[in-house]
Every structure is written in C-alpha cells, then in structure tokens.
Scaffold this motif. Sequence first.
Motif, PDB file in Angstrom:
ATOM      1  N   PHE A 179       0.790  -1.305   0.046  1.00  0.00           N
ATOM      2  CA  PHE A 179       0.027   0.049  -0.105  1.00  0.00           C
ATOM      3  C   PHE A 179       0.748   1.302  -0.017  1.00  0.00           C
ATOM      4  O   PHE A 179       0.460   2.270  -0.533  1.00  0.00           O
ATOM      5  N   GLU A 180       1.750   1.167   0.604  1.00  0.00           N
ATOM      6  CA  GLU A 180       2.738   2.375   0.768  1.00  0.00           C
ATOM      7  C   GLU A 180       3.569   2.461  -0.498  1.00  0.00           C
ATOM      8  O   GLU A 180       4.131   3.676  -0.652  1.00  0.00           O
ATOM      9  N   SER A 181       4.077   1.374  -1.224  1.00  0.00           N
ATOM     10  CA  SER A 181       4.733   1.509  -2.425  1.00  0.00           C
ATOM     11  C   SER A 181       3.997   1.035  -3.445  1.00  0.00           C
ATOM     12  O   SER A 181       4.470   0.128  -4.187  1.00  0.00           O
ATOM     13  N   SER A 182       2.886   1.305  -3.823  1.00  0.00           N
ATOM     14  CA  SER A 182       1.822   0.490  -4.950  1.00  0.00           C
ATOM     15  C   SER A 182       2.476   0.696  -6.158  1.00  0.00           C
ATOM     16  O   SER A 182       1.905   0.024  -7.038  1.00  0.00           O
ATOM     17  N   SER A 187       3.952  -8.395  -6.985  1.00  0.00           N
ATOM     18  CA  SER A 187       3.262  -9.652  -7.299  1.00  0.00           C
ATOM     19  C   SER A 187       2.087  -9.427  -8.659  1.00  0.00           C
ATOM     20  O   SER A 187       1.636  -8.349  -8.585  1.00  0.00           O
ATOM     21  N   ARG A 188       2.162 -10.325  -9.395  1.00  0.00           N
ATOM     22  CA  ARG A 188       1.364 -10.405 -10.463  1.00  0.00           C
ATOM     23  C   ARG A 188       0.040 -11.417 -10.623  1.00  0.00           C
ATOM     24  O   ARG A 188      -0.937 -10.824 -11.004  1.00  0.00           O
ATOM     25  N   LYS A 289      -9.091  -0.523   4.438  1.00  0.00           N
ATOM     26  CA  LYS A 289      -8.101   0.550   3.877  1.00  0.00           C
ATOM     27  C   LYS A 289      -6.999  -0.370   2.960  1.00  0.00           C
ATOM     28  O   LYS A 289      -6.615   0.042   1.943  1.00  0.00           O
ATOM     29  N   LEU A 290      -6.482  -1.457   3.450  1.00  0.00           N
ATOM     30  CA  LEU A 290      -5.727  -2.428   2.925  1.00  0.00           C
ATOM     31  C   LEU A 290      -6.455  -3.520   1.885  1.00  0.00           C
ATOM     32  O   LEU A 290      -5.860  -4.464   1.404  1.00  0.00           O
ATOM     33  N   TYR A 299      -2.696  -2.757  -5.587  1.00  0.00           N
ATOM     34  CA  TYR A 299      -1.700  -2.379  -6.760  1.00  0.00           C
ATOM     35  C   TYR A 299      -2.433  -1.668  -7.844  1.00  0.00           C
ATOM     36  O   TYR A 299      -2.101  -0.837  -8.678  1.00  0.00           O
ATOM     37  N   ASP A 300      -3.685  -2.393  -8.349  1.00  0.00           N
ATOM     38  CA  ASP A 300      -4.544  -1.711  -9.361  1.00  0.00           C
ATOM     39  C   ASP A 300      -5.838  -1.713  -9.038  1.00  0.00           C
ATOM     40  O   ASP A 300      -6.619  -2.400  -9.570  1.00  0.00           O
ATOM     41  N   PRO A 301      -6.379  -0.698  -8.178  1.00  0.00           N
ATOM     42  CA  PRO A 301      -7.741  -0.298  -7.842  1.00  0.00           C
ATOM     43  C   PRO A 301      -8.687  -0.553  -8.872  1.00  0.00           C
ATOM     44  O   PRO A 301      -8.459   0.055  -9.848  1.00  0.00           O
ATOM     45  N   THR A 302      -9.823  -1.289  -8.591  1.00  0.00           N
ATOM     46  CA  THR A 302     -10.921  -1.109  -9.466  1.00  0.00           C
ATOM     47  C   THR A 302     -11.612   0.029  -9.376  1.00  0.00           C
ATOM     48  O   THR A 302     -12.040   0.633  -8.285  1.00  0.00           O
TER      49      THR A 302
END
Length: 306
Positions: A179-182, A187-188, A289-290, A299-302
Amino acid sequence: MNDSKKRKAETATGVVVDGANKRSKGGKQWRVPKKGFTQANTTAQNIEPGDVGIWATCDMHKEGKCTAELTDIFSEDLYIRQYAEKMYGDILREGEGLEANAGSDEVDIEAEISKEVAGMKRPKSELLFRPLKVDVQCGMLFIRSTPSLNNSNKVVIFFKTQQPIQPVSLVHRICSDAFESSSTKRSRWVKRLTPMTMMGKATEKGLQEVCVKVLPPSFHIEGAPSRKFAIRTTIRNHSTLKRDGVIKQVADAVGPSHAVDLKNYDLLIIVEIYKNMCGMSVVGSDFEKLKRFNLAEIYDPTPKPE
C-alpha cells in the motif's frame, strides 16, 4: 501367417482369444501406484485441526504461477529478510548454535563465510511455508482448476506456516508495504491473502475450541479497554453450521464487555468455513484500507462507478 490373421479376425469380432477381450468385461482398470506412494501420502497434504496458515486466491489456471510467486515472496532471501527477519529475526536465530568466542580477538574468516552461506540457504526458510492444494469451490473460496458456481474465476491455495511465523502480522506487513509503495508491483498473480491463526473442525465444539485459542489475546486481557468488533464469516460446501449461528457463537465467546460495530470496528474477526474445517483470525481496523488484504486491488484498484 494364416493362423495369425485368423486370431486377429476372431478378436475383432469380440470372440475371446487367449484373454485378449477380458478388459471389456470389467469396468475398472487397475493402475500401478507411483513409486514412493503410500496411503499416508494421501492425507499428508490435508488441512488439520491446529494448523496455521494463509489462504491465497488467484485467477483460474494461474495457481502454479501464484504458488511460485508466493513461495518466492515468503521464502526468498530478500523477502525473508524484509518480512520474517524484520519481525522474527531474534527467534529465527535462536538454537543455531553459533556462539561467539568472547575471549578471542582473532576473526575466523572461514567460520564467518560459513555463517553467511548458511544464512543464504533457502531450504531452511522454505520449511516455514508449505503450499497445499485444496479442493474448494470459489465464490468466496476455490476449486482445483474448476469454475465456481457463481462464475467466479478464482482458485485458492492454502500455505501452511510454521512457528515462529504469525500469519496475521506477516500478511498485514506485506499488504502495508504494498500500500505504501503501490507503484512498485511485487506480485502479478496473487489476489487476496487471508491469514488463519488457527484451523479446527467445523462443528460447534471445534469452533468453540478455535475461539478459545484465537480470541483471548485480543479480547480477554485483564485490564484491557473495551473494543468495538465485527465478524466476517464465509461458509462454503458446508451445511452443518449456519452463518447466524456462527456469528452468535463467536460473539458470545468475545463476551459482553465488547460492543459490536460493523462499520467502525477496532478489530475484525474473520471466520472461514469449508467442508469439515473452520479457521479464524483477528485483524485490525485498517482491513478495508488495505483492500481486505487484496494485493491486486492495492496495486491496481478497481475504478469506482461514477
């Protein structure tokens, strides 16, 4: 030559010649067990009461890549140092038998190199995490490469962990760092991580035993202030325990000194039930939050609907 052709013709018509057509009479074919197979091996990969671990979801047909990816995250030197060593370094170093010679000022270069090599060996780290294949249908859980009933294309892997690893703190640190370094995607294939502090039998008695082990450190410390809590329950392929009954039993185990607050909770109790097993953990108020520990969403929010 004529006799050979005759035998082939007779066999083709269905006439039994020297047992050639015996297979058609029996419905089953016996298979030779693989080398090293024993009956014990069939249960070695099962989740058992008392186990501790982490559920991990991924896309359908990507479970192999997800397993490899998480094994790297959990076991590679970089991540072990970043997560496990940072959190459990003192404990991991106990019992290694590496004693310093306080009475000598000389440095044993060979011994120092051996220590460094021993610290970089992977097998020792890998023993802390062991992936298990589990047959689970995924609406909220998973199935072994089979579509779920609600068209969810997700599968789930269970990583059984060993002491001193604590699944809740480990998953929280991984998700917090993400979260701090998105912008730095590590990870993929991994989707959601769900820590399980303890697994037990999916019965009222089994659930009570899990409550007794998991809840006291968060709710039953003498002199601790009252906490607001919520309960998040997932039940799949199981019909004995009902959702309302599970929530009531867990709430009763928490006790009347703590209040239920579904939105502004201090602690969230996660209960996962599948077939004859149930698991539980207690996580903090930053669960939403997480992104509910969903690395893919971090990493890639909807995008939110407008």
